[in-house]
Design a protein around this motif. Structure first.
Motif, PDB file in Angstrom:
ATOM      1  N   ALA A 118      41.085  23.928  31.112  1.00  0.00           N
ATOM      2  CA  ALA A 118      40.706  22.512  31.112  1.00  0.00           C
ATOM      3  C   ALA A 118      41.414  21.845  29.948  1.00  0.00           C
ATOM      4  O   ALA A 118      41.983  22.517  29.072  1.00  0.00           O
ATOM      5  N   ASN A 119      41.403  20.537  29.937  1.00  0.00           N
ATOM      6  CA  ASN A 119      42.007  19.797  28.836  1.00  0.00           C
ATOM      7  C   ASN A 119      41.003  19.660  27.699  1.00  0.00           C
ATOM      8  O   ASN A 119      39.839  19.330  27.921  1.00  0.00           O
ATOM      9  N   ILE A 120      41.454  19.932  26.474  1.00  0.00           N
ATOM     10  CA  ILE A 120      40.632  19.716  25.284  1.00  0.00           C
ATOM     11  C   ILE A 120      41.374  18.715  24.414  1.00  0.00           C
ATOM     12  O   ILE A 120      42.434  19.024  23.873  1.00  0.00           O
ATOM     13  N   ASP A 121      40.815  17.518  24.312  1.00  0.00           N
ATOM     14  CA  ASP A 121      41.519  16.410  23.656  1.00  0.00           C
ATOM     15  C   ASP A 121      42.869  16.226  24.339  1.00  0.00           C
ATOM     16  O   ASP A 121      42.933  16.005  25.534  1.00  0.00           O
ATOM     17  N   GLN A 122      43.959  16.371  23.591  1.00  0.00           N
ATOM     18  CA  GLN A 122      45.287  16.202  24.172  1.00  0.00           C
ATOM     19  C   GLN A 122      45.923  17.527  24.570  1.00  0.00           C
ATOM     20  O   GLN A 122      47.077  17.564  25.015  1.00  0.00           O
ATOM     21  N   HIS A 123      45.179  18.620  24.403  1.00  0.00           N
ATOM     22  CA  HIS A 123      45.735  19.944  24.679  1.00  0.00           C
ATOM     23  C   HIS A 123      45.386  20.374  26.103  1.00  0.00           C
ATOM     24  O   HIS A 123      44.236  20.348  26.508  1.00  0.00           O
ATOM     25  N   LYS A 124      46.402  20.791  26.840  1.00  0.00           N
ATOM     26  CA  LYS A 124      46.216  21.225  28.220  1.00  0.00           C
ATOM     27  C   LYS A 124      46.118  22.742  28.262  1.00  0.00           C
ATOM     28  O   LYS A 124      46.957  23.454  27.697  1.00  0.00           O
ATOM     29  N   GLY A 125      45.087  23.238  28.916  1.00  0.00           N
ATOM     30  CA  GLY A 125      44.892  24.676  28.999  1.00  0.00           C
ATOM     31  C   GLY A 125      45.974  25.365  29.813  1.00  0.00           C
ATOM     32  O   GLY A 125      46.454  24.836  30.814  1.00  0.00           O
ATOM     33  N   PHE A 126      46.394  26.568  29.367  1.00  0.00           N
ATOM     34  CA  PHE A 126      47.423  27.316  30.076  1.00  0.00           C
ATOM     35  C   PHE A 126      47.272  28.796  29.749  1.00  0.00           C
ATOM     36  O   PHE A 126      47.068  29.169  28.600  1.00  0.00           O
ATOM     37  N   VAL A 127      47.358  29.631  30.771  1.00  0.00           N
ATOM     38  CA  VAL A 127      47.319  31.081  30.602  1.00  0.00           C
ATOM     39  C   VAL A 127      48.564  31.669  31.246  1.00  0.00           C
ATOM     40  O   VAL A 127      48.831  31.430  32.419  1.00  0.00           O
ATOM     41  N   ASN A 128      49.334  32.424  30.480  1.00  0.00           N
ATOM     42  CA  ASN A 128      50.587  33.016  30.931  1.00  0.00           C
ATOM     43  C   ASN A 128      50.338  34.425  31.475  1.00  0.00           C
ATOM     44  O   ASN A 128      49.681  35.239  30.827  1.00  0.00           O
ATOM     45  N   PHE A 129      50.867  34.711  32.691  1.00  0.00           N
ATOM     46  CA  PHE A 129      50.642  36.022  33.326  1.00  0.00           C
ATOM     47  C   PHE A 129      51.155  37.159  32.444  1.00  0.00           C
ATOM     48  O   PHE A 129      50.490  38.179  32.270  1.00  0.00           O
ATOM     49  N   LYS A 130      52.346  36.988  31.880  1.00  0.00           N
ATOM     50  CA  LYS A 130      52.939  38.044  31.059  1.00  0.00           C
ATOM     51  C   LYS A 130      52.068  38.366  29.853  1.00  0.00           C
ATOM     52  O   LYS A 130      51.834  39.536  29.533  1.00  0.00           O
ATOM     53  N   ASP A 131      51.555  37.320  29.180  1.00  0.00           N
ATOM     54  CA  ASP A 131      50.697  37.541  28.012  1.00  0.00           C
ATOM     55  C   ASP A 131      49.366  38.188  28.408  1.00  0.00           C
ATOM     56  O   ASP A 131      48.850  39.046  27.691  1.00  0.00           O
ATOM     57  N   ALA A 132      48.833  37.758  29.554  1.00  0.00           N
ATOM     58  CA  ALA A 132      47.573  38.334  30.022  1.00  0.00           C
ATOM     59  C   ALA A 132      47.748  39.816  30.341  1.00  0.00           C
ATOM     60  O   ALA A 132      46.917  40.651  29.962  1.00  0.00           O
ATOM     61  N   LYS A 133      48.823  40.142  31.022  1.00  0.00           N
ATOM     62  CA  LYS A 133      49.092  41.542  31.368  1.00  0.00           C
ATOM     63  C   LYS A 133      49.226  42.396  30.110  1.00  0.00           C
ATOM     64  O   LYS A 133      48.683  43.508  30.038  1.00  0.00           O
ATOM     65  N   ALA A 160      47.883  41.914  27.232  1.00  0.00           N
ATOM     66  CA  ALA A 160      46.580  42.083  26.594  1.00  0.00           C
ATOM     67  C   ALA A 160      45.740  43.139  27.308  1.00  0.00           C
ATOM     68  O   ALA A 160      44.959  43.857  26.680  1.00  0.00           O
ATOM     69  N   MET A 161      45.880  43.240  28.615  1.00  0.00           N
ATOM     70  CA  MET A 161      45.079  44.175  29.397  1.00  0.00           C
ATOM     71  C   MET A 161      45.484  45.623  29.194  1.00  0.00           C
ATOM     72  O   MET A 161      44.635  46.519  29.209  1.00  0.00           O
ATOM     73  N   LEU A 162      46.778  45.876  29.047  1.00  0.00           N
ATOM     74  CA  LEU A 162      47.268  47.246  28.894  1.00  0.00           C
ATOM     75  C   LEU A 162      46.834  47.821  27.543  1.00  0.00           C
ATOM     76  O   LEU A 162      46.753  47.102  26.559  1.00  0.00           O
ATOM     77  N   PRO A 163      46.523  49.118  27.438  1.00  0.00           N
ATOM     78  CA  PRO A 163      46.636  50.128  28.488  1.00  0.00           C
ATOM     79  C   PRO A 163      45.344  50.388  29.266  1.00  0.00           C
ATOM     80  O   PRO A 163      45.332  51.198  30.175  1.00  0.00           O
ATOM     81  N   LYS A 187      42.579  34.120  22.894  1.00  0.00           N
ATOM     82  CA  LYS A 187      43.882  33.832  22.284  1.00  0.00           C
ATOM     83  C   LYS A 187      43.683  33.762  20.774  1.00  0.00           C
ATOM     84  O   LYS A 187      42.978  32.901  20.265  1.00  0.00           O
ATOM     85  N   HIS A 188      44.293  34.716  20.050  1.00  0.00           N
ATOM     86  CA  HIS A 188      44.114  34.801  18.608  1.00  0.00           C
ATOM     87  C   HIS A 188      45.109  33.878  17.906  1.00  0.00           C
ATOM     88  O   HIS A 188      46.316  33.984  18.107  1.00  0.00           O
ATOM     89  N   ARG A 189      44.586  32.984  17.081  1.00  0.00           N
ATOM     90  CA  ARG A 189      45.434  31.984  16.448  1.00  0.00           C
ATOM     91  C   ARG A 189      46.437  32.593  15.479  1.00  0.00           C
ATOM     92  O   ARG A 189      47.556  32.101  15.338  1.00  0.00           O
ATOM     93  N   ASP A 190      46.049  33.655  14.784  1.00  0.00           N
ATOM     94  CA  ASP A 190      46.927  34.203  13.747  1.00  0.00           C
ATOM     95  C   ASP A 190      48.036  35.081  14.309  1.00  0.00           C
ATOM     96  O   ASP A 190      49.044  35.317  13.639  1.00  0.00           O
ATOM     97  N   THR A 191      47.875  35.594  15.531  1.00  0.00           N
ATOM     98  CA  THR A 191      48.916  36.432  16.130  1.00  0.00           C
ATOM     99  C   THR A 191      49.524  35.806  17.380  1.00  0.00           C
ATOM    100  O   THR A 191      50.534  36.293  17.892  1.00  0.00           O
ATOM    101  N   ASP A 192      48.896  34.743  17.898  1.00  0.00           N
ATOM    102  CA  ASP A 192      49.366  34.026  19.079  1.00  0.00           C
ATOM    103  C   ASP A 192      49.440  34.938  20.305  1.00  0.00           C
ATOM    104  O   ASP A 192      50.333  34.795  21.147  1.00  0.00           O
ATOM    105  N   ASN A 193      48.537  35.921  20.398  1.00  0.00           N
ATOM    106  CA  ASN A 193      48.442  36.725  21.609  1.00  0.00           C
ATOM    107  C   ASN A 193      46.974  36.960  21.951  1.00  0.00           C
ATOM    108  O   ASN A 193      46.082  36.547  21.231  1.00  0.00           O
ATOM    109  N   TRP A 194      46.752  37.628  23.101  1.00  0.00           N
ATOM    110  CA  TRP A 194      45.395  37.814  23.621  1.00  0.00           C
ATOM    111  C   TRP A 194      44.869  39.239  23.414  1.00  0.00           C
ATOM    112  O   TRP A 194      43.798  39.575  23.912  1.00  0.00           O
ATOM    113  N   SER A 195      45.588  40.058  22.701  1.00  0.00           N
ATOM    114  CA  SER A 195      45.216  41.474  22.588  1.00  0.00           C
ATOM    115  C   SER A 195      44.127  41.678  21.536  1.00  0.00           C
ATOM    116  O   SER A 195      44.228  41.164  20.411  1.00  0.00           O
ATOM    117  N   TRP A 196      43.102  42.455  21.911  1.00  0.00           N
ATOM    118  CA  TRP A 196      42.063  42.807  20.953  1.00  0.00           C
ATOM    119  C   TRP A 196      42.612  43.782  19.919  1.00  0.00           C
ATOM    120  O   TRP A 196      43.461  44.616  20.223  1.00  0.00           O
TER     121      TRP A 196
END
Length: 382
Positions: free
Chosen positions: A134-149, A151-154, A237-246
């Motif tokens: 969803a949109n938050i203020d002027q920021h449009k939400g976006f999830v990239n397949f490559k980044d999501a994949k 984060a999921m592995l392994p 999405k971690h702000r300090d690393t700019d990725n989704w990996s735990w």
């Protein structure tokens, strides 16, 4: 290209352990088809790390002949990266300077370990990627397949190369519009009910991996609609690393604290306030200024509330346990007919987890307040 004959056995093995893809970092190009026409063809180069002749790139008078048909000395590369590692660069450096032996060995090792990992994953580890944007203020939400994949592995891998999108970004409403919350909540309900009936491939959904970017009240509503019927992994999405990996939990003694709860009174009001001071501090006077002082206030917090506190999956799992215990305590003490006023300052996956935790027939009604520039304001009920 090699001037010596590489055995058929090692050619086949190299194709297998490389997954038929370029082993140069960041490329991963499939080498069995043309990337423009998709016609099937062999566009691979079998390159030597130590050249097969002493005078070649990274050649060695003792090792070149010995390693000319050694699988540990061979890389599968595309045309671009084969030329890159074997020719002088724009600075005039020789191949052994800009792409030394140890660097290429590291490239090969990392690529082949990744291929080994991916191809060893069991079918039960498949998970469908679900996004709420969803949109938050002027920021449009976006999830990239490559980044999501990534984060999921392994632990998991995508069951489909298509994301199941719960998309609110086309809405022209803003959070200042009175109908914003109810309209978008209904939109989420409708999309969840229709898009999560089956996967994009038509198969039954047995597991989902959820990536979200939306205002907190909508994330909580989304979590409630997801429920706990289908096993679910949540990501941030971690702000300090700019990725989704735990990441690994840095402090084993990490815990959530119930820092405020009401004292026993002979006559208690039916309204309960639940404050979640996690990604920031919610001050009690913000609540009492809005709702009055005769309130049963519970507050869950961490030692240093801040937007970066949630880094490890264990922290999210622990929150799920603690919030379930707290809601059960509130039900027991105040009854199922009480009303909970929720003031959340929480990360995205925790907001979704709050919604997933709610029991439709047991938990009280919850009124969610959104933190705006003008202070907290009522948004919607779940």
């Amino acid at each position: 290209m090699s001037s010596t004959s590489i055995s058929t056995k090692n050619k086949t093995k190299l194709w297998l352990i490389s997954g038929g893809r370029c082993e140069y970092p960041g490329c991963n190009k499939p080498l069995w088809k043309d990337s423009v026409t998709y016609n099937k063809m062999n566009i691979a180069y079998m390159a030597h790390i130590i050249a097969d002749t002493p005078g070649g790139p990274r050649g060695d008078k003792d090792l070149s002949e010995k390693l000319s048909d050694d699988i540990s000395n061979l890389m599968l590369l595309c045309d671009v990266h084969h030329r890159l590692i074997d020719n002088k660069n724009e600075k005039g450096e020789e191949p052994e300077e800009h792409h030394p032996v140890e660097l290429l060995r590291q490239f090969k090792k990392e690529h082949e370990q990744r291929i080994e990992l991916v191809t060893s994953l069991d079918a039960h580890r498949k998970s469908y990627i679900v996004s709420l944007t969803a949109n938050i203020d002027q920021h449009k939400g976006f999830v990239n397949f490559k980044d999501a994949k990534q984060a999921m592995l392994p632990e998991r891998f995508p069951a489909s190369d298509q994301i199941i999108k719960i998309d609110l970004t086309s809405s022209t409403l803003t959070e200042k519009d009175p109908e914003y919350w109810t309209v978008n909540a209904k939109n989420i309900t409708r999309q969840v009910n229709t898009k999560l009936q089956s996967g994009p491939d038509g198969k039954e959904i047995n597991h989902i991996s959820v990536f979200g970017f939306a205002p907190i009240p909508l994330l909580i509503h989304f979590g409630k609609k997801l429920g706990n019927k289908v096993p679910t992994d949540l990501y941030q999405k971690h702000r300090d690393t700019d990725n989704w990996s735990w990441r690994d939990l840095e402090k084993e003694e990490f815990k959530y604290e119930l820092i405020k709860q009401p004292k026993n009174k002979e006559e208690e009001p039916n309204d309960v306030v639940l404050i979640l001071s996690l990604s920031g501090k919610v001050h009690v006077d913000e609540v009492t200024d809005l709702l009055g002082k005769n309130l049963n206030i519970y507050e869950m917090s961490v030692p240093n509330p801040n937007p970066l506190f949630l880094k490890a999956l264990e922290q999210l799992e622990l929150f799920g346990k603690e919030i379930r215990k707290l809601l059960a305590k509130i039900r027991q003490k105040h009854g199922e007919d009480c009303v909970i006023h929720l003031f959340p300052a929480v990360p995205i996956p925790i907001a979704i987890e709050v919604g997933r935790t709610l029991l439709p027939k047991a938990d009280p009604d919850i009124k969610i307040y959104d933190n705006t520039k003008e202070g907290f304001k009522y948004s919607l009920s779940v």
